[in-house]
Write a protein that holds these residues in place. Structure first.
Motif, PDB file in Angstrom:
ATOM      1  N   GLY A 188       0.817  -1.207   0.000  1.00  0.00           N
ATOM      2  CA  GLY A 188       0.000   0.000   0.000  1.00  0.00           C
ATOM      3  C   GLY A 188       0.850   1.255   0.000  1.00  0.00           C
ATOM      4  O   GLY A 188       1.801   1.371   0.774  1.00  0.00           O
ATOM      5  N   ARG A 189       0.491   2.195  -0.840  1.00  0.00           N
ATOM      6  CA  ARG A 189       1.247   3.458  -0.895  1.00  0.00           C
ATOM      7  C   ARG A 189       1.060   4.292   0.370  1.00  0.00           C
ATOM      8  O   ARG A 189       1.894   5.144   0.688  1.00  0.00           O
ATOM      9  CB  ARG A 189       0.827   4.273  -2.113  1.00  0.00           C
ATOM     10  N   LYS A 190      -0.017   4.050   1.106  1.00  0.00           N
ATOM     11  CA  LYS A 190      -0.306   4.840   2.307  1.00  0.00           C
ATOM     12  C   LYS A 190       0.125   4.108   3.582  1.00  0.00           C
ATOM     13  O   LYS A 190      -0.313   4.473   4.677  1.00  0.00           O
ATOM     14  CB  LYS A 190      -1.798   5.163   2.355  1.00  0.00           C
ATOM     15  N   PHE A 201       6.090   2.206   1.796  1.00  0.00           N
ATOM     16  CA  PHE A 201       6.202   1.707   0.424  1.00  0.00           C
ATOM     17  C   PHE A 201       7.661   1.656  -0.038  1.00  0.00           C
ATOM     18  O   PHE A 201       8.039   0.812  -0.854  1.00  0.00           O
ATOM     19  CB  PHE A 201       5.365   2.590  -0.504  1.00  0.00           C
ATOM     20  N   PRO A 211       1.646  -1.672  -6.607  1.00  0.00           N
ATOM     21  CA  PRO A 211       1.207  -0.723  -5.582  1.00  0.00           C
ATOM     22  C   PRO A 211      -0.307  -0.759  -5.404  1.00  0.00           C
ATOM     23  O   PRO A 211      -1.055  -0.992  -6.354  1.00  0.00           O
ATOM     24  CB  PRO A 211       1.655   0.630  -6.152  1.00  0.00           C
ATOM     25  N   GLU A 233      -2.980   1.802  -4.321  1.00  0.00           N
ATOM     26  CA  GLU A 233      -3.033   3.254  -4.156  1.00  0.00           C
ATOM     27  C   GLU A 233      -3.879   3.675  -2.961  1.00  0.00           C
ATOM     28  O   GLU A 233      -3.638   4.727  -2.367  1.00  0.00           O
ATOM     29  CB  GLU A 233      -3.599   3.897  -5.432  1.00  0.00           C
ATOM     30  N   ASN A 234      -4.877   2.881  -2.595  1.00  0.00           N
ATOM     31  CA  ASN A 234      -5.852   3.304  -1.596  1.00  0.00           C
ATOM     32  C   ASN A 234      -5.700   2.581  -0.265  1.00  0.00           C
ATOM     33  O   ASN A 234      -6.597   2.651   0.580  1.00  0.00           O
ATOM     34  CB  ASN A 234      -7.265   3.089  -2.141  1.00  0.00           C
ATOM     35  N   GLU A 247      -8.319  -3.485   0.193  1.00  0.00           N
ATOM     36  CA  GLU A 247      -8.548  -3.717  -1.242  1.00  0.00           C
ATOM     37  C   GLU A 247      -8.502  -5.219  -1.512  1.00  0.00           C
ATOM     38  O   GLU A 247      -7.742  -5.693  -2.338  1.00  0.00           O
ATOM     39  CB  GLU A 247      -7.498  -2.977  -2.076  1.00  0.00           C
TER      40      GLU A 247
END
Length: 268
Positions: A217-219, A225, A242, A244-245, A254
């Motif tokens: 996860g980018r967050k 990351f 990746p 994104e959310n 996700e």
């Protein structure tokens, strides 16, 4: 179906074993257990894969000895499970702390029986900052976690859970996830945090010689990351996807994409 596997004298690990087909061995993260992969164990057996979820020593339904929470011992435990179940052509997956344990397994046991590697928000190659590694927490940050575990473990794990997900999750799911952490032993949780603080698998990466997928996860506020970008530099056959959310909890946040990316990689 559940198995108990002897890994050393007076230490048995619990292993969830569902479905038939190519085995996928999941190594959970700190401080939970194999039940974090509920939404994968529901789906993979339907797609022709054998889901195998290990509760590491100190966690879940496994025995909880006082010592030996280093990566070498945990990697050796994984090998003993693979051998006890007679597995071959294994897809080995490690989430968070399970990531460096899976990497250590590949190096220490020469990829024994493993044909593909999946890293999920891995706490690797190093979880804490070094002079030559600017990513992750400072070591003092893990010392604070350990101190908070020693003073009020339920509260510390509740705060940790709030960092886990980038978006909102239901109160019911947050409570469930917290309960997984509370199933672990207090001392195993603390000793594993010491391993996360001090261990380093950078020297193991060059020995990974199987196709490797990293889902991240980018967050992610727990395992940034950037960790996967570092791994990409040193693992030859490496695919990074990746999310994104998602934060650290991409397997839930996700889950549809997560499962689809797993299946696409398995089917290659």
């Amino acid at each position: 179906m559940g198995h108990y596997v002897d890994v050393e004298k007076n230490v048995q690990l619990f292993v969830e074993d569902l479905g038939e087909g190519q085995p996928v061995v999941f190594i959970h993260g700190w401080p939970v257990n194999h039940k974090m992969f509920e939404y994968q164990m529901n789906e993979l057996p339907e797609k022709g894969y054998r889901f195998i979820g290990i509760d590491l020593r100190g966690y879940g339904k496994s025995d909880k000895p006082w010592g030996s929470y280093d990566y070498n011992t945990k990697a050796d435990d994984v090998k003993k499970v693979i051998d006890a179940l007679g597995l071959d052509d294994v897809i080995l997956g490690g989430f968070s702390m399970g990531g460096p344990i899976a990497i250590r397994y590949m190096a220490r046991h020469n990829s024994h029986k493993v044909s593909k590697l999946v890293l999920m928000a891995p706490a690797a190659p190093v979880f804490t900052q070094r002079d030559d590694y600017p990513h992750g927490l400072e070591k003092s940050g893990v010392d604070d976690i350990i101190s908070n575990l020693q003073s009020d473990r339920p509260a510390m794990l509740e705060e940790f859970g709030k960092m886990f997900f980038a978006g909102e999750v239901s109160d019911a799911y947050a409570h469930h996830f917290h309960s997984l952490g509370m199933e672990a032993s207090s001392y195993g949780t603390i000793h594993s945090a010491v391993s996360l603080r001090d261990e380093d698998v950078r020297g193991d990466l060059s020995s990974i010689n199987v196709p490797t997928l990293s889902l991240h996860g980018r967050k992610d506020e727990i395992c940034p990351f950037d960790f996967s970008l570092e791994l990409e530099k040193s693992i030859s056959d490496f695919t990074l996807v990746p999310f994104e959310n998602s934060g650290h909890g991409l397997f839930f946040e996700e889950k549809e994409k997560f499962n689809q990316e797993l299946l696409s990689f398995f089917n290659k």
